[in-house]
Design a protein around this motif. Structure first.
Motif, PDB file in Angstrom:
ATOM      1  N   UNK A  87      -6.924  30.155   4.918  1.00  0.00           N
ATOM      2  CA  UNK A  87      -6.966  30.043   6.376  1.00  0.00           C
ATOM      3  C   UNK A  87      -8.292  29.465   6.888  1.00  0.00           C
ATOM      4  N   UNK A  88      -9.390  29.755   6.200  1.00  0.00           N
ATOM      5  CA  UNK A  88     -10.706  29.263   6.642  1.00  0.00           C
ATOM      6  C   UNK A  88     -10.962  27.807   6.258  1.00  0.00           C
ATOM      7  N   UNK A  89     -10.076  27.204   5.498  1.00  0.00           N
ATOM      8  CA  UNK A  89     -10.263  25.813   5.051  1.00  0.00           C
ATOM      9  C   UNK A  89      -9.689  24.861   6.093  1.00  0.00           C
ATOM     10  N   UNK A  90     -10.381  24.778   7.204  1.00  0.00           N
ATOM     11  CA  UNK A  90      -9.968  23.894   8.295  1.00  0.00           C
ATOM     12  C   UNK A  90     -10.685  22.551   8.164  1.00  0.00           C
ATOM     13  N   UNK A  91     -10.173  21.512   8.814  1.00  0.00           N
ATOM     14  CA  UNK A  91     -10.886  20.225   8.783  1.00  0.00           C
ATOM     15  C   UNK A  91     -12.328  20.340   9.287  1.00  0.00           C
ATOM     16  N   UNK A  92     -12.551  21.212  10.255  1.00  0.00           N
ATOM     17  CA  UNK A  92     -13.908  21.395  10.798  1.00  0.00           C
ATOM     18  C   UNK A  92     -14.851  22.010   9.758  1.00  0.00           C
ATOM     19  N   UNK A  93     -14.302  22.788   8.844  1.00  0.00           N
ATOM     20  CA  UNK A  93     -15.133  23.422   7.821  1.00  0.00           C
ATOM     21  C   UNK A  93     -15.608  22.431   6.768  1.00  0.00           C
ATOM     22  N   UNK A  94     -14.937  21.271   6.682  1.00  0.00           N
ATOM     23  CA  UNK A  94     -15.270  20.281   5.663  1.00  0.00           C
ATOM     24  C   UNK A  94     -15.416  18.892   6.294  1.00  0.00           C
ATOM     25  N   UNK A  95     -16.429  18.694   7.134  1.00  0.00           N
ATOM     26  CA  UNK A  95     -16.572  17.389   7.792  1.00  0.00           C
ATOM     27  C   UNK A  95     -16.813  16.234   6.824  1.00  0.00           C
ATOM     28  N   UNK A  96     -17.342  16.540   5.638  1.00  0.00           N
ATOM     29  CA  UNK A  96     -17.606  15.501   4.637  1.00  0.00           C
ATOM     30  C   UNK A  96     -16.522  15.437   3.562  1.00  0.00           C
ATOM     31  N   UNK A  97     -15.415  16.122   3.791  1.00  0.00           N
ATOM     32  CA  UNK A  97     -14.331  16.150   2.815  1.00  0.00           C
ATOM     33  C   UNK A  97     -14.396  17.387   1.942  1.00  0.00           C
TER      34      UNK A  97
END
Length: 176
Positions: A24-34
């Motif tokens: 659930x915490x793996x959102x696009x915002x959490x990984x801006x660099x991929x």
């Protein structure tokens, strides 16, 4: 990715996707660099245990517990380290040695396992025993999910124990 194509005399061919969901915490915002390829942020919720059970329910002939007997024995008693694994351990020795759990298994007493050395994994044996006796629910709602969630939180990864319950693999038709 865990995708199996299975066939049975009565049921025909079917595809089973047990790749597991993103936490659930793996959102696009959490990984801006991929999404990273290594480390705690690269992991998904393990789907394979539920896929094993789904495949067994549809196609299994042995009892569920019997499926794990040999794996539990090998994890408990150990097996010789194969050369390809020994090379990977040597290549990743620093990373493995920095993690107490990995060091205990793969770099005991500071020396990486070499080909032929006995590889023992007692915690894996314990997890497999829980699955053998309690089904996939013992993994997704029991101690393994809680331990993985706690370790991931400690290490800054996105998986939490709350990501595990309710997971089910998806059945589908094979492409051909």
């Amino acid at each position: 990715i865990h995708l199996m194509v299975l066939t049975g005399a009565e049921t025909g061919a079917a595809a089973l996707n047990g790749s597991g969901p993103a936490p659930a915490l793996a959102t696009p915002e959490a990984f801006p660099d991929g999404i990273p390829r290594r480390g705690p942020n690269s992991a998904v919720v393990p789907g394979i245990v539920a896929a094993w059970q789904a495949a067994h329910e549809r196609y299994g002939r042995l009892s569920w517990a019997q499926l794990f007997d040999r794996a539990i024995e090998v994890a408990s008693e150990g097996c010789p380290t194969v050369p390809v694994l020994a090379k990977r351990i040597a290549d990743d020795q620093e990373t493995l040695a920095a993690d107490p759990g990995c060091a205990e298994i793969f770099v005991p007493q500071g020396t990486p396992l070499r080909a032929g050395d006995m590889l023992r994994q007692p915690a894996l044996a314990e997890t497999l025993r829980a699955i053998a006796h309690g089904g996939a629910g013992a993994f997704y709602e029991g101690r393994p999910a809680a331990a993985i969630g706690a370790l991931m939180e400690e290490r800054g990864g996105p998986i939490r124990a709350t990501d595990f319950p309710g997971y089910a693999p998806e059945w589908g038709d094979p492409i051909e």
